[in-house]
Every structure is written in C-alpha cells, then in structure tokens.
Design a protein around this motif. Sequence first.
Motif: not given
Length: 465
Positions: A15-22, A221-232
């Motif tokens: 979980a920590l590794d995934r957060w850092i890479r994202r 350096l740091f990514n801002a994220l916008y997540t769109l819920d889309m189930s498929d």
Amino acid sequence: MLRRYLFHNFRVVFALDRWIRRRFTKAGLLILGGLIAAGVFGIDTKQTFAYQLFSLLLALLLLAIISSWFFRVRFTARRDLPQFATVGETLHYRVQVQNHTRKLQRGLTLRENIKSPLPSFETFLRAKEPGYEKRNLFDKYVGYPRWAWLRRTLKGAEIAEQSLPPIPPSLIMKNEKFKIQNDNILSFQSSFSIKMTLMPLRRGYVHFTSMTFARPDPFGLFNALYTLDMSDSLLVLPKRYPVSEISLSGSRKYQRGGVHLAMSVGDTEEFVSLREYRPGDPLRHIHWKSWAKLGKPVVKEFQDEFFVRHALILDTFTEQAVGESFEAAVSVAASFASAPRSHEVLLDLMLVGTQAYCFTSGRGLAPTAKLLEVLACVEACTDQPFSQLHSLVMEHAASLSGCVCVLLNWEFSRQHLVQLLKNAGIPLLVVVISETELEIDSEKFPEVHVLPLDAIGEKLDKLYD
C-alpha cells in the motif's frame, strides 16, 4: 507465526509503495530519496551541512504537495470495451473523455484502476510462483516474490498509463473558442478519444473500478489526482492453441429426448404423432388445441434420436488453487472446445467445481463461445475427491460416441477412469499435463499423450501425426 506476521506486513509495504508511485513523479522520487539521505546524514548539525539540504528539499516537496490541493477539474468518460479478451494477447480499446470546465486542460495522464484482490494466507502457502525452485532459502521462506506474483495474477491485467494531449473545454464562450483555436490546437472538439493498451494476465473477469487523471505540480514533483468512479468488466478467455479437427472413430449413439434435445441433429424427423397423456410426460409436450377439442390431455410424441456426441473432460483436482499446470490444462481444454468439428456433433464439457457440471454445445444448443466463457471462470477443486468426476462421466457414458480427457496427473484414480471408458467401448484421446517426465505404458494406453508444460503448443500440433 513469523510467516503470518510477515504476510500481513506485505500489505502495508504494498500500500505504501503504491501510494508513493502514484503520487510522486520520477523527479519527485529523486527528491524524496535525496530528502531521506540528507535526513540520515544531517542528524549531527555540527559535523555536516546536510541538514540545510534536507530543509531545502523538504520545503520544495511541501510546496509541491500544497499546490496539488488546488487541482480542480470535472471530467466525464466512457470506455468502449470489446466483448472478450484472451490471455497473453494485447488488447486495444478506446476511452472517450469530455472536459466540463471552461479551461483547456494540459499535462494530464490517464490511469485505469482495476480491482486487485489480495491473496489469502492459505493460497499464499500453497502456491508456487514460476521459478520457485531457483529461489534462495530466504526468498522461499519469506515469500515476498510469491506474494507479489499472486497479487499481480489476481489483478488480472496490466494497463499502460497514457499521456493525454490538451483537452479543450465543452463549456466555452465564442471569444474563448477563438483563443483556443489559435493556441496550437489543430481542431476544436468538446470530447476526446484515446487508445488504451491492456495486457490480460489471467482468465476470468477483469473488473474496472475507476479511472484517474493525474497532473504534476508546477515543479513536476508531485501528482494531483482526480478519480472518476466507472465500473466495467471484461471477460478474459483462456489461451488457446491451434488444434486440428478431433478425429474419434465413434458411432452414433441413442440419445434420450431425441430431436427435442438435439435440435434437428440426427437421422429422423422430430414429431411422430399425438397420444393420450401418461403420468410423467413433460408439460411442455402437451398439445393444447387437441386437449381443448377432446376434453382430455393429449401430448405430442417424439422419435428418439441417434447422433454423435463427444465429451470433453477437464480434470480440476489439484492441491494448488493457483498453478501453472491447472492453467495449462484449462488452455488445452479451451483449444479442444474451439477446434473445428462437424455441425452434427454435440460436445459435452464435463468438470467439477463447487459441484459437478455438464455443459453441452452444438447446433441449436449453446455455441462454442459459451463453453469458453465457462472455462474462463472455472476454478481448481482442492477439497473434493476425484471420484466426483468418475460419477459424472459414467452417468453420461452410454450416450457418448467419443471422449477427450485433459488430466493433471497419471496416478491410479485417473488410470481407472480411462480404463472404465475403454471398457465401455468409447474411443478416447487423453492428454496429461505434466511438469516432469511421465512413464506411461504405451501398449496398455496407446491413446494417452503427455504434454510438457514448456512444449504444449508443439505437442498439440503433432498430436495426430
């Protein structure tokens, strides 16, 4: 006890590794590494000036993180997914994106998010990743490479992130439109289509949960994220090998239910005559018009049918819920299921999952694609005896003209099943999936072929040579 403790800590590390890479860009990861190094060497402020570098890098990262809080966008999107994918075959699909702001959005990256269940401790203990035998003792005991392989396999697919060109807004005034058209944008459109690349890693359903738009801060350096819920969801079919038409010298067999079951596959016409109702006759055979005329129930009588029926038997009994041998067996079964065959032949897929199943494909019944869908979702049977498959096969043996068996082992119970089918006079083709060399009595079992894991395609191609 120690292994269970380590296993649960794998999730925290992941979980920590995934957060850092994202969140961090490549430049951000470099700054983060420098920050940690400067913090370690700058503890003693009297002996080194590394603490000054630490303060500078920390301030830079904090500014980057704070600036990401002001990322405000509003998008809608739609995936155009195909009906099926196949394990190991690259798939391209398109995503339609629409920008619902008044600004031209630049520097965006699109990432797909897939449901990624984590392996259970029991699955972790039973599974063996590819190359397990070559691991050192530490990796075998701790098992992080195995855990990472299981997590990647259960995820189902890898989707490459895509950099997006500038996306024009859909809410725009006339004077703003003129400004955008003169801002190195070749064509103005309110929606944008981008091609995504997906690599299926396993069969079964791949569940899409959302998509994320990422944009780095002004420092990069740091990514801002916008997540769109889309189930498929996308169904991934098993890998298939080229197989020629199955040639089994079986004759037509009597089929209970006749043409009504075979849907015109056979030697005679379906309807024979009308007769009085007898206890036990199916209600669907009642001739309602005659009943209304005569005042008593009348049923339609059908001629029983003789036609060719083959069985495809898949051995699902294994100790490992996730393993190369089982996946190879499913792929071989899928290859036989999709092999060319006469339109007069029905094919029964027999296997045992949570219970015994028999799925029939042929003219007028389920198409071959339905069998592939079943094989895409079949799971290994780790808690039931092989005798469950014995009962299922022998229940249908009298109506079979031929049989193809895909086995995971060649011990006594499998040999006994093959011998029972031979004694019933059913022509056989038996393939055994094996990681090691097997000694099989070719005089007693000439119809048995061994398929090594590393040469399945080659052996299948030469099966009838």
